[in-house]
Each structure stands twice: as C-alpha cells, then as structure tokens.
Design a protein around this motif. Structure first.
Motif, short mmCIF file in Angstrom:
data_model
loop_
_atom_site.label_atom_id
_atom_site.label_comp_id
_atom_site.label_asym_id
_atom_site.label_seq_id
_atom_site.Cartn_x
_atom_site.Cartn_y
_atom_site.Cartn_z
N MET A 7 -1.07 -1.11 3.46
CA MET A 7 -0.28 -0.86 2.26
C MET A 7 -0.88 -1.49 1.00
SD MET A 7 3.65 -1.07 3.68
CE MET A 7 4.04 -2.27 2.47
N LEU A 50 -3.18 0.71 -0.98
CA LEU A 50 -2.43 1.89 -1.38
C LEU A 50 -1.46 1.58 -2.51
CD1 LEU A 50 -1.78 3.42 2.16
CD2 LEU A 50 -3.53 4.09 0.50
N VAL A 51 -0.84 0.41 -2.48
CA VAL A 51 0.06 -0.01 -3.57
C VAL A 51 -0.74 -0.15 -4.86
CG1 VAL A 51 1.44 -1.93 -4.45
CG2 VAL A 51 1.80 -1.11 -2.12
N HIS A 96 -1.64 3.28 -6.09
CA HIS A 96 -0.47 3.95 -6.66
C HIS A 96 -0.14 3.38 -8.05
CE1 HIS A 96 3.37 5.94 -6.94
NE2 HIS A 96 3.98 4.78 -7.09
N TYR A 108 -0.98 9.56 0.11
CA TYR A 108 0.44 9.26 0.17
C TYR A 108 1.01 9.42 1.58
CZ TYR A 108 0.70 8.36 -4.75
OH TYR A 108 0.54 7.80 -5.98
N CYS A 159 -0.60 8.42 4.33
CA CYS A 159 -0.88 7.11 4.93
C CYS A 159 0.08 6.06 4.40
CB CYS A 159 -2.32 6.68 4.62
SG CYS A 159 -3.56 7.61 5.53
N PHE A 160 0.37 6.14 3.12
CA PHE A 160 1.31 5.21 2.50
C PHE A 160 2.68 5.30 3.18
CE2 PHE A 160 2.02 3.49 -2.09
CZ PHE A 160 2.66 2.37 -1.59
N VAL A 180 4.50 2.34 5.30
CA VAL A 180 5.80 1.82 4.83
C VAL A 180 6.86 2.00 5.89
CG1 VAL A 180 7.67 2.25 3.17
CG2 VAL A 180 5.32 2.05 2.37
#
Length: 109
Positions: A16, A19-20, A23, A54, A56-57, A61
């Motif tokens: 994450m 990815l965060v 994003h 997204y 994978c995100f 999560v």
C-alpha cells in the motif's frame, strides 16, 4: 493474532505505501492541473495501467483492513472463533467487492 495474519497485514502495508504515494501524487497533479472529472475519466477509461494500479490498491486495502478490523472486533465485541472469522471474511469480501466496483467504474469502457 497468528503469525500468518500478522505477516499478511505487514505485507499488505508494504504494498500500500507506494500505491498511496502514487495516488496522492496523481491527485495533486490533477488538482493543480485543473483537470475536470470528465478529463480524468478520459485518461483512466480503458487503461490497463490504471486498472492494475487501483486493482492492486483495492486488494491490499481489503486484506489490510479486514485483519485490522478483526483485531478491533475481537477486542471490543469479544467475538471469537467461527463468529469472528465469518464477520471478518464478510467485511473483507465486502470491501473488496465495493473497491472492485469503483475501479471498474473509472477504468473500464
């Protein structure tokens, strides 16, 4: 919490983190660039890259939040055993389903 759940939560957190940041970077770029919702959707629709990013995100999560909520539900509601497992599987699958619908809405034609 058992070692497997502990490791799954830590590994999902490791997935994450980039990815965060990605994003947040995209959001800052979109806001500073003055992009409209329509312009953003034009860029994401049909894009395998954004679908994978997204997707994978959402998976990370879902795993991370279900394990975290499992601990909280166990401590607060004192659920154990099969009841705890069923509630947490339902929670994790719900988060995964809702996230997948959102990803599909902004990346698929």
């Amino acid at each position: 919490m058992n070692l497997g759940l502990y490791m799954a939560q830590r590994l999902s957190a490791m997935v994450m983190v980039p990815l965060v940041f990605g994003h947040l970077g995209v959001m800052i770029y979109a806001i500073q660039g003055g992009l409209t919702t329509a312009e953003i959707l034009e860029r994401t629709m049909g894009s395998l890259w954004w679908f994978l990013f997204y997707g994978c995100f959402v998976v990370a999560v879902s795993i991370h939040s279900a394990i975290g909520m499992r601990v909280i539900v166990h401590e607060v509601l004192k659920l154990r055993g099969l009841a705890l497992e069923l509630v947490m599987w339902a929670f994790g699958i719900s988060i995964l389903f809702l996230g997948a619908r959102a990803v599909m809405a902004v990346t698929m034609l």
